[in-house]
Design a protein around this motif. Structure first.
Motif, mmCIF file in Angstrom:
data_model
loop_
_atom_site.group_PDB
_atom_site.id
_atom_site.type_symbol
_atom_site.label_atom_id
_atom_site.label_comp_id
_atom_site.label_asym_id
_atom_site.label_seq_id
_atom_site.Cartn_x
_atom_site.Cartn_y
_atom_site.Cartn_z
ATOM 1 N N THR A 2 0.019 -2.782 -2.106
ATOM 2 C CA THR A 2 -0.978 -3.298 -3.022
ATOM 3 C C THR A 2 -0.386 -4.445 -3.796
ATOM 4 O O THR A 2 0.806 -4.681 -3.782
ATOM 5 C CB THR A 2 -1.458 -2.219 -4.008
ATOM 6 O OG1 THR A 2 -0.343 -1.811 -4.788
ATOM 7 C CG2 THR A 2 -2.066 -1.031 -3.307
ATOM 8 N N ASN A 6 -2.026 -10.559 -4.112
ATOM 9 C CA ASN A 6 -2.026 -10.607 -2.650
ATOM 10 C C ASN A 6 -3.429 -10.443 -2.095
ATOM 11 O O ASN A 6 -4.311 -9.885 -2.737
ATOM 12 C CB ASN A 6 -1.141 -9.507 -2.055
ATOM 13 C CG ASN A 6 0.324 -9.829 -2.165
ATOM 14 O OD1 ASN A 6 0.713 -10.912 -2.567
ATOM 15 N ND2 ASN A 6 1.154 -8.875 -1.837
ATOM 16 N N ARG A 7 -3.613 -10.943 -0.889
ATOM 17 C CA ARG A 7 -4.844 -10.763 -0.127
ATOM 18 C C ARG A 7 -4.441 -10.202 1.229
ATOM 19 O O ARG A 7 -3.364 -10.497 1.744
ATOM 20 C CB ARG A 7 -5.589 -12.081 0.053
ATOM 21 C CG ARG A 7 -6.052 -12.701 -1.250
ATOM 22 C CD ARG A 7 -7.085 -11.784 -1.927
ATOM 23 N NE ARG A 7 -7.586 -12.356 -3.154
ATOM 24 C CZ ARG A 7 -7.224 -11.966 -4.366
ATOM 25 N NH1 ARG A 7 -6.335 -11.033 -4.529
ATOM 26 N NH2 ARG A 7 -7.757 -12.520 -5.435
ATOM 27 N N PHE A 8 -5.311 -9.396 1.818
ATOM 28 C CA PHE A 8 -5.018 -8.729 3.083
ATOM 29 C C PHE A 8 -6.086 -9.068 4.106
ATOM 30 O O PHE A 8 -7.278 -9.006 3.813
ATOM 31 C CB PHE A 8 -4.969 -7.209 2.884
ATOM 32 C CG PHE A 8 -3.894 -6.772 1.938
ATOM 33 C CD1 PHE A 8 -2.650 -6.418 2.405
ATOM 34 C CD2 PHE A 8 -4.131 -6.745 0.568
ATOM 35 C CE1 PHE A 8 -1.644 -6.033 1.525
ATOM 36 C CE2 PHE A 8 -3.139 -6.358 -0.316
ATOM 37 C CZ PHE A 8 -1.887 -6.001 0.159
ATOM 38 N N VAL A 10 -7.469 -7.793 7.758
ATOM 39 C CA VAL A 10 -7.412 -6.554 8.540
ATOM 40 C C VAL A 10 -8.253 -6.705 9.804
ATOM 41 O O VAL A 10 -9.441 -7.035 9.727
ATOM 42 C CB VAL A 10 -7.937 -5.359 7.710
ATOM 43 C CG1 VAL A 10 -7.844 -4.066 8.512
ATOM 44 C CG2 VAL A 10 -7.187 -5.236 6.388
ATOM 45 N N TYR A 38 -11.385 -8.980 4.977
ATOM 46 C CA TYR A 38 -10.509 -9.703 4.075
ATOM 47 C C TYR A 38 -10.661 -9.062 2.701
ATOM 48 O O TYR A 38 -11.762 -9.038 2.144
ATOM 49 C CB TYR A 38 -10.924 -11.176 4.062
ATOM 50 C CG TYR A 38 -10.063 -12.059 3.210
ATOM 51 C CD1 TYR A 38 -8.732 -12.275 3.536
ATOM 52 C CD2 TYR A 38 -10.586 -12.684 2.092
ATOM 53 C CE1 TYR A 38 -7.942 -13.092 2.764
ATOM 54 C CE2 TYR A 38 -9.800 -13.513 1.314
ATOM 55 C CZ TYR A 38 -8.484 -13.710 1.648
ATOM 56 O OH TYR A 38 -7.704 -14.515 0.873
ATOM 57 N N LYS A 41 -7.049 -5.362 -1.788
ATOM 58 C CA LYS A 41 -6.118 -4.242 -1.797
ATOM 59 C C LYS A 41 -6.196 -3.493 -0.472
ATOM 60 O O LYS A 41 -7.268 -3.312 0.083
ATOM 61 C CB LYS A 41 -6.482 -3.294 -2.945
ATOM 62 C CG LYS A 41 -5.597 -2.081 -3.073
ATOM 63 C CD LYS A 41 -6.060 -1.211 -4.235
ATOM 64 C CE LYS A 41 -5.292 0.094 -4.261
ATOM 65 N NZ LYS A 41 -5.820 1.022 -5.268
ATOM 66 N N PHE A 42 -5.046 -3.068 0.024
ATOM 67 C CA PHE A 42 -4.929 -2.279 1.247
ATOM 68 C C PHE A 42 -3.901 -1.192 0.977
ATOM 69 O O PHE A 42 -2.777 -1.486 0.595
ATOM 70 C CB PHE A 42 -4.448 -3.184 2.391
ATOM 71 C CG PHE A 42 -4.175 -2.461 3.673
ATOM 72 C CD1 PHE A 42 -2.955 -1.849 3.916
ATOM 73 C CD2 PHE A 42 -5.135 -2.403 4.651
ATOM 74 C CE1 PHE A 42 -2.699 -1.192 5.101
ATOM 75 C CE2 PHE A 42 -4.894 -1.756 5.850
ATOM 76 C CZ PHE A 42 -3.674 -1.149 6.067
ATOM 77 N N VAL A 78 -2.659 -5.828 10.380
ATOM 78 C CA VAL A 78 -2.831 -6.209 8.981
ATOM 79 C C VAL A 78 -1.846 -7.318 8.658
ATOM 80 O O VAL A 78 -0.683 -7.265 9.054
ATOM 81 C CB VAL A 78 -2.560 -5.014 8.031
ATOM 82 C CG1 VAL A 78 -2.698 -5.437 6.574
ATOM 83 C CG2 VAL A 78 -3.477 -3.860 8.344
ATOM 84 N N THR A 80 -0.685 -9.930 5.208
ATOM 85 C CA THR A 80 -0.850 -10.147 3.779
ATOM 86 C C THR A 80 -0.192 -11.451 3.373
ATOM 87 O O THR A 80 0.747 -11.924 4.027
ATOM 88 C CB THR A 80 -0.275 -8.971 2.956
ATOM 89 O OG1 THR A 80 -0.623 -9.162 1.583
ATOM 90 C CG2 THR A 80 1.225 -8.892 3.084
ATOM 91 N N GLU A 86 -3.074 -17.899 1.011
ATOM 92 C CA GLU A 86 -3.970 -17.062 1.803
ATOM 93 C C GLU A 86 -4.477 -17.740 3.068
ATOM 94 O O GLU A 86 -4.687 -17.083 4.074
ATOM 95 C CB GLU A 86 -5.128 -16.553 0.951
ATOM 96 C CG GLU A 86 -6.003 -17.621 0.381
ATOM 97 C CD GLU A 86 -6.997 -17.065 -0.630
ATOM 98 O OE1 GLU A 86 -7.188 -15.843 -0.682
ATOM 99 O OE2 GLU A 86 -7.563 -17.868 -1.373
#
Length: 92
Positions: A2, A6-8, A10, A38, A41-42, A78, A80, A86
């Motif tokens: 987390t 940050n951006r994740f 998937v 997108y 949090k992941f 995934v 990040t 990003e």
């Protein structure tokens, strides 16, 4: 995994899109890599992955963060990156 900065990105297996596609439509995006999620949090929570989306990451008139849980076996990949980089992770 987390982090507020940050951006994740998937990717799901085809089976995940097939079974969950309708429910995930407000969160799905399309790009050069195909359909993806997108999120802000992941986090892996037992047999599920928790994904939190900001209003800007969703389709429609949503004005607060939304969290969904997806079975881990649907997750293919995934990536990040910080919000400053990003676009460099290839999803957006």
């Amino acid at each position: 995994m987390t982090g507020n900065d940050n951006r994740f990105g998937v990717l799901l297996f085809d089976e995940g899109w097939s079974e969950l596609g309708g429910a995930l439509e407000p969160y799905a995006r399309e790009g050069p890599i195909g359909k993806y999620l997108y999120c802000r949090k992941f986090e892996v929570v037992g047999p599920f992955v928790e994904l939190t989306f900001t209003p800007a990451q969703m389709h429609g008139p949503v004005d607060e963060e939304t969290t969904v849980w997806i079975p881990t076996h649907f997750i293919k990949f995934v990536a990040t990156s910080s919000t400053a980089n990003e676009k460099g992770m290839g999803f957006v």
